[in-house]
Design an enzyme around this catalytic site. Sequence first.
Site, PDB file in Angstrom:
ATOM      1  N   ASP A  64       0.826  -1.205   0.000  1.00 34.20           N
ATOM      2  CA  ASP A  64       0.000   0.000   0.000  1.00 34.20           C
ATOM      3  C   ASP A  64       0.862   1.258   0.000  1.00 34.20           C
ATOM      4  OD1 ASP A  64      -2.248  -1.498   0.136  1.00 34.20           O
ATOM      5  OD2 ASP A  64      -2.601  -1.198   2.271  1.00 34.20           O
ATOM      6  N   LYS A  86      -3.993   2.696  -2.036  1.00 34.06           N
ATOM      7  CA  LYS A  86      -5.323   3.279  -1.907  1.00 34.06           C
ATOM      8  C   LYS A  86      -5.145   4.403  -0.902  1.00 34.06           C
ATOM      9  CE  LYS A  86      -8.847   0.480  -1.357  1.00 34.06           C
ATOM     10  NZ  LYS A  86      -9.564   0.467  -2.616  1.00 34.06           N
ATOM     11  N   MET A 199      -7.866   8.277   9.388  1.00 31.06           N
ATOM     12  CA  MET A 199      -8.381   8.917   8.160  1.00 31.06           C
ATOM     13  C   MET A 199      -9.255  10.136   8.467  1.00 31.06           C
ATOM     14  SD  MET A 199      -9.226   5.464   5.983  1.00 31.06           S
ATOM     15  CE  MET A 199      -9.639   4.419   7.363  1.00 31.06           C
TER      16      MET A 199
HETATM   17  N1  SAH Z   1      -4.360  -0.617   8.769  1.00 34.83           N
HETATM   18  C1  SAH Z   1      -3.818   0.662   9.197  1.00 34.83           C
HETATM   19  C2  SAH Z   1      -4.815   1.787   8.969  1.00 34.83           C
HETATM   20  C3  SAH Z   1      -5.073   2.037   7.499  1.00 34.83           C
HETATM   21  S1  SAH Z   1      -6.154   3.395   7.255  1.00 34.83           S
HETATM   22  C4  SAH Z   1      -3.406   0.584  10.668  1.00 34.83           C
HETATM   23  O1  SAH Z   1      -3.735  -0.410  11.335  1.00 34.83           O
HETATM   24  O2  SAH Z   1      -2.725   1.486  11.132  1.00 34.83           O
HETATM   25  C5  SAH Z   1      -5.017   4.709   6.926  1.00 34.83           C
HETATM   26  C6  SAH Z   1      -4.952   5.622   8.119  1.00 34.83           C
HETATM   27  O3  SAH Z   1      -4.090   5.087   9.105  1.00 34.83           O
HETATM   28  C7  SAH Z   1      -4.366   6.983   7.818  1.00 34.83           C
HETATM   29  O4  SAH Z   1      -5.322   7.839   7.249  1.00 34.83           O
HETATM   30  C8  SAH Z   1      -3.960   7.427   9.199  1.00 34.83           C
HETATM   31  O5  SAH Z   1      -5.096   7.859   9.932  1.00 34.83           O
HETATM   32  C9  SAH Z   1      -3.487   6.136   9.819  1.00 34.83           C
HETATM   33  N2  SAH Z   1      -2.032   5.968   9.753  1.00 34.83           N
HETATM   34  C10 SAH Z   1      -1.350   4.983   9.157  1.00 34.83           C
HETATM   35  N3  SAH Z   1      -0.018   5.116   9.346  1.00 34.83           N
HETATM   36  C11 SAH Z   1       0.136   6.228  10.097  1.00 34.83           C
HETATM   37  C12 SAH Z   1       1.263   6.891  10.660  1.00 34.83           C
HETATM   38  N4  SAH Z   1       2.516   6.451  10.494  1.00 34.83           N
HETATM   39  N5  SAH Z   1       1.045   8.005  11.380  1.00 34.83           N
HETATM   40  C13 SAH Z   1      -0.188   8.466  11.597  1.00 34.83           C
HETATM   41  N6  SAH Z   1      -1.297   7.880  11.097  1.00 34.83           N
HETATM   42  C14 SAH Z   1      -1.140   6.763  10.368  1.00 34.83           C
END
Ligand code: SAH
Length: 271
Positions: A64, A86, A199
């Site tokens: 991703d 995405k 998000m």
């Molecule tokens: N599966 C992922 C979430 C995917 S949705 C998880 O478990 O973390 C994508 C969202 O994850 C982003 O919009 C943000 O809100 C968050 N996100 C992912 N990586 C991040 C990071 N390093 N710092 C802050 N937010 C993060």
Amino acid sequence: MLIQMNALYLDPSMPKRSPDMVGQLSAPLQAGEVALVGAGPGDPDLLTIAAIKLLADCDAIVHDALVSEAILSLGSINAECIYAGKRGGRPSADQQDISDALIRLAKENKRVVRLKGGDPFVFGRGGEEARALVRAGVKFRVVPGITSGVAGPAMAGIPVTDRTVNSSIAFLTGHELSDESRINWPALVSAFPVLVFYMAARILPDLAERLIVAGLSESMPVAIIHNASLPDETVEVGTLAGAKSGSIKALPPSIVIVGEVVDDRTPWKGS
Ligand code: SAH
């Protein structure tokens, strides 16, 4: 116990692993097998041992947008790297196309790592991909990852639970702000003292307003952790009123945490 486990996994001179102590998650992939792997929030130090081993020995990596370069660089140099990003607001790969690509690679007898940011089953559509693989008769395994909704606050020194504040927590997506929201906001804010939003960066002012209308105080603390665990990580702390007015802002990707645990913050970086 910890020392024993470290020795077991990391010391190459250790002879045989004890089968009752070692899970099967890091066992080499078979030809035609897919691993749905969580990559954690970004820092390679937050990968699991299984993730590192599978990345180092696979034929294809389907990843991703939120998987960092540093993590991809741990992939086998022989692996085909396929971007299946995405990301809100940008042209994104169709979920069906991603599942089809995983199935095609598996049918070509490739050993496939499907690498997703954080945990594959937390707002990551991992469940949809798992179901598609089952339907296609493809063997797969799931390797959980550290989700950004927990890692982000921890990097900022914010405990997502604190005995003095909360015994429950809600994880939500900012997409729930849309008209088809399935959330009963007043019920949400009265049931959960701490809310963690994924998000939500782009809709932060609207979200803050929604929470205030639902009953939260304008002075309720808010923290925004952007690029958690990455070299350019930032942390902003303020209140719901500030989030509503735009005096604190969020850039994607960010975790937004709302609740009094933010006041219990113990910044530890640089200490
Ligand atoms: N599966 C992922 C979430 C995917 S949705 C998880 O478990 O973390 C994508 C969202 O994850 C982003 O919009 C943000 O809100 C968050 N996100 C992912 N990586 C991040 C990071 N390093 N710092 C802050 N937010 C993060």
